[in-house]
Motif scaffolding. Structure first.
Motif, PDB file in Angstrom:
ATOM      1  N   VAL A 198       0.860  -1.187   0.000  1.00 38.35           N
ATOM      2  CA  VAL A 198       0.000   0.000   0.000  1.00 38.35           C
ATOM      3  C   VAL A 198       0.894   1.234   0.000  1.00 38.35           C
ATOM      4  O   VAL A 198       1.702   1.408   0.921  1.00 38.35           O
ATOM      5  N   LYS A 199       0.756   2.074  -1.017  1.00 41.22           N
ATOM      6  CA  LYS A 199       1.509   3.333  -1.099  1.00 41.22           C
ATOM      7  C   LYS A 199       0.496   4.469  -1.225  1.00 41.22           C
ATOM      8  O   LYS A 199      -0.308   4.497  -2.169  1.00 41.22           O
ATOM      9  N   LEU A 200       0.538   5.406  -0.268  1.00 46.68           N
ATOM     10  CA  LEU A 200      -0.457   6.473  -0.215  1.00 46.68           C
ATOM     11  C   LEU A 200       0.224   7.830  -0.102  1.00 46.68           C
ATOM     12  O   LEU A 200       1.174   8.010   0.666  1.00 46.68           O
ATOM     13  N   ARG A 201      -0.332   8.784  -0.854  1.00 44.28           N
ATOM     14  CA  ARG A 201       0.039  10.198  -0.746  1.00 44.28           C
ATOM     15  C   ARG A 201      -1.240  10.977  -0.437  1.00 44.28           C
ATOM     16  O   ARG A 201      -1.801  11.634  -1.311  1.00 44.28           O
ATOM     17  N   VAL A 202      -1.707  10.854   0.784  1.00 47.77           N
ATOM     18  CA  VAL A 202      -2.968  11.470   1.194  1.00 47.77           C
ATOM     19  C   VAL A 202      -2.828  12.009   2.619  1.00 47.77           C
ATOM     20  O   VAL A 202      -2.036  11.482   3.410  1.00 47.77           O
ATOM     21  N   PRO A 203      -3.620  13.022   2.990  1.00 51.56           N
ATOM     22  CA  PRO A 203      -3.486  13.584   4.337  1.00 51.56           C
ATOM     23  C   PRO A 203      -4.111  12.745   5.435  1.00 51.56           C
ATOM     24  O   PRO A 203      -3.705  12.853   6.594  1.00 51.56           O
ATOM     25  N   ASN A 204      -5.112  11.914   5.090  1.00 52.64           N
ATOM     26  CA  ASN A 204      -5.833  11.161   6.114  1.00 52.64           C
ATOM     27  C   ASN A 204      -6.008   9.711   5.673  1.00 52.64           C
ATOM     28  O   ASN A 204      -6.473   9.444   4.554  1.00 52.64           O
ATOM     29  N   ILE A 205      -5.671   8.793   6.573  1.00 52.33           N
ATOM     30  CA  ILE A 205      -5.789   7.369   6.236  1.00 52.33           C
ATOM     31  C   ILE A 205      -6.426   6.599   7.389  1.00 52.33           C
ATOM     32  O   ILE A 205      -6.317   6.973   8.563  1.00 52.33           O
ATOM     33  N   THR A 206      -7.096   5.496   7.037  1.00 53.24           N
ATOM     34  CA  THR A 206      -7.535   4.486   7.999  1.00 53.24           C
ATOM     35  C   THR A 206      -7.228   3.130   7.381  1.00 53.24           C
ATOM     36  O   THR A 206      -7.714   2.827   6.283  1.00 53.24           O
ATOM     37  N   ILE A 207      -6.423   2.326   8.060  1.00 48.59           N
ATOM     38  CA  ILE A 207      -6.121   0.972   7.598  1.00 48.59           C
ATOM     39  C   ILE A 207      -6.322   0.047   8.786  1.00 48.59           C
ATOM     40  O   ILE A 207      -5.537   0.057   9.741  1.00 48.59           O
ATOM     41  N   THR A 208      -7.387  -0.743   8.748  1.00 42.01           N
ATOM     42  CA  THR A 208      -7.734  -1.555   9.906  1.00 42.01           C
ATOM     43  C   THR A 208      -8.176  -2.959   9.514  1.00 42.01           C
ATOM     44  O   THR A 208      -8.673  -3.197   8.414  1.00 42.01           O
ATOM     45  N   ASP A 209      -7.986  -3.906  10.450  1.00 41.93           N
ATOM     46  CA  ASP A 209      -8.546  -5.259  10.367  1.00 41.93           C
ATOM     47  C   ASP A 209      -8.187  -5.969   9.065  1.00 41.93           C
ATOM     48  O   ASP A 209      -8.997  -6.718   8.515  1.00 41.93           O
ATOM     49  N   SER A 210      -6.965  -5.748   8.586  1.00 45.03           N
ATOM     50  CA  SER A 210      -6.512  -6.334   7.326  1.00 45.03           C
ATOM     51  C   SER A 210      -5.267  -7.179   7.558  1.00 45.03           C
ATOM     52  O   SER A 210      -4.660  -7.133   8.630  1.00 45.03           O
ATOM     53  N   SER A 211      -4.873  -7.954   6.539  1.00 44.06           N
ATOM     54  CA  SER A 211      -3.671  -8.778   6.659  1.00 44.06           C
ATOM     55  C   SER A 211      -2.717  -8.497   5.511  1.00 44.06           C
ATOM     56  O   SER A 211      -3.129  -8.257   4.381  1.00 44.06           O
ATOM     57  N   PHE A 212      -1.413  -8.533   5.849  1.00 38.14           N
ATOM     58  CA  PHE A 212      -0.336  -8.323   4.890  1.00 38.14           C
ATOM     59  C   PHE A 212       0.596  -9.531   4.999  1.00 38.14           C
ATOM     60  O   PHE A 212       1.431  -9.599   5.901  1.00 38.14           O
TER      61      PHE A 212
END
Length: 312
Positions: A198-212
């Motif tokens: 996951v590559k993000l260029r954003v001011p606000n993020i939510t990343i939850t309950d996931s698997s990598f």
């Protein structure tokens, strides 16, 4: 810590089918019952209005550009509407630049283009919600960049066999940039083939309950790259770093390419992070280049994984 239940791939096919009028054609506009032989014709029929296109089971070598309207692309039976190989504008299967879009229950696989960014979805304008979908064996899963405050949500979806660094710029499983919000929940990332998950260029993020799950990854980099900083929440995820890495130095890396967005108060909590069996190295769970203060607590880290590292 509560164990995370990740939706297995076969569970998509067991979800309840969509009730829609039977047109006899593979693409049906739910609101009118009109049927079309191509997805592009169905999108054109909706035009600048709001509508849902129900997609019959099948494997499609078609692509579409959405120029207007607010359109939902929905598999009649989740996991059985499969798009493969064919791209529009040498970009993606779905090139989306209408008022808004939703994708539900669709499989995208086998995308490659000359610049290395062949994707299932290219989101260029409008908000996007992706639910219960799969992105498989391509250069990129979802790619998008827009200077507006977009809201992009990914839920209960699988990203497998994605990414590359063979061209001048790497591609990633998910690569998004905007001035708004990206939310990723209850999703699975695995078997990366280059770049970041996951590559993000954003001011606000939510990343939850996931698997990598990087155990079968090849030439991969970070699990989460917040390239220009970000605030928000990373919680209740499971991370496993594999052996075959291009860069193993961090699981979550913040502001590696700039400090465009404030990262003060970024909360990283209740995650699990470990190395695959037999690996002897010492990566940082969180590596920071922003110089700001985070809230890091309650994470379960396996042997060799350091909680935090400040970089310059």
């Amino acid at each position: 810590m509560r164990r995370i239940a990740i939706l297995p791939l076969f569970a998509l096919a067991l979800a309840a089918p969509v009730a829609a009028q039977q047109s006899g054609a593979p693409f049906t506009i739910a609101e009118t019952g009109q049927g079309f032989a191509t997805l592009a014709d169905a999108v054109a029929a909706i035009g600048d209005r709001r509508g849902t296109i129900v997609i019959a089971p099948g494997t499609y070598r078609q692509c579409v550009v959405q120029e207007a309207g607010q359109i939902t692309f929905k598999a009649a039976q989740p996991g059985t509407a499969i798009f493969e190989a064919e791209t529009c504008e040498d970009k993606a299967a779905f090139v989306l630049r209408g008022k808004g879009s939703a994708v539900d229950g669709i499989v995208f696989r086998g995308y490659a283009v000359s610049d290395g960014n062949g994707a299932g979805i290219r989101i260029e304008q409008g908000d996007l919600t992706v639910t219960n979908s799969m992105f498989l064996d391509s250069q990129e899963g979802i790619l998008g960049g827009n200077p507006s405050p977009q809201r992009i949500t990914i839920d209960r979806s699988t990203f497998s066999g994605l990414g590359q660094c063979e061209t001048s710029d790497c591609s990633h499983s998910v690569y998004l940039g905007n001035k708004g919000q990206v939310t990723i929940t209850r999703s699975r990332f695995e078997r990366g083939t280059g770049g970041h998950y996951v590559k993000l260029r954003v001011p606000n993020i939510t990343i939850t309950d996931s698997s990598f799950d990087d155990t079968q990854g090849s030439k991969t980099n970070y699990m989460i790259d917040l390239s220009e900083g970000s605030s928000g929440l990373i919680a209740r995820n499971v991370f496993v770093q594999g052996e075959n890495k291009e860069n193993w130095s961090g699981f979550i890396v913040v502001a590696a390419e700039g400090r465009t967005y404030r990262s003060n108060g970024l909360t990283i909590t209740e995650n699990q992070a470990s190395l695959a069996p037999g690996i002897d190295r010492s990566p940082a769970f969180v590596a920071d280049l922003s110089g700001e203060q985070y809230r890091i607590s309650g994470n379960q880290l396996g042997p060799g994984v350091r909680e935090f590292e400040r970089r310059r």
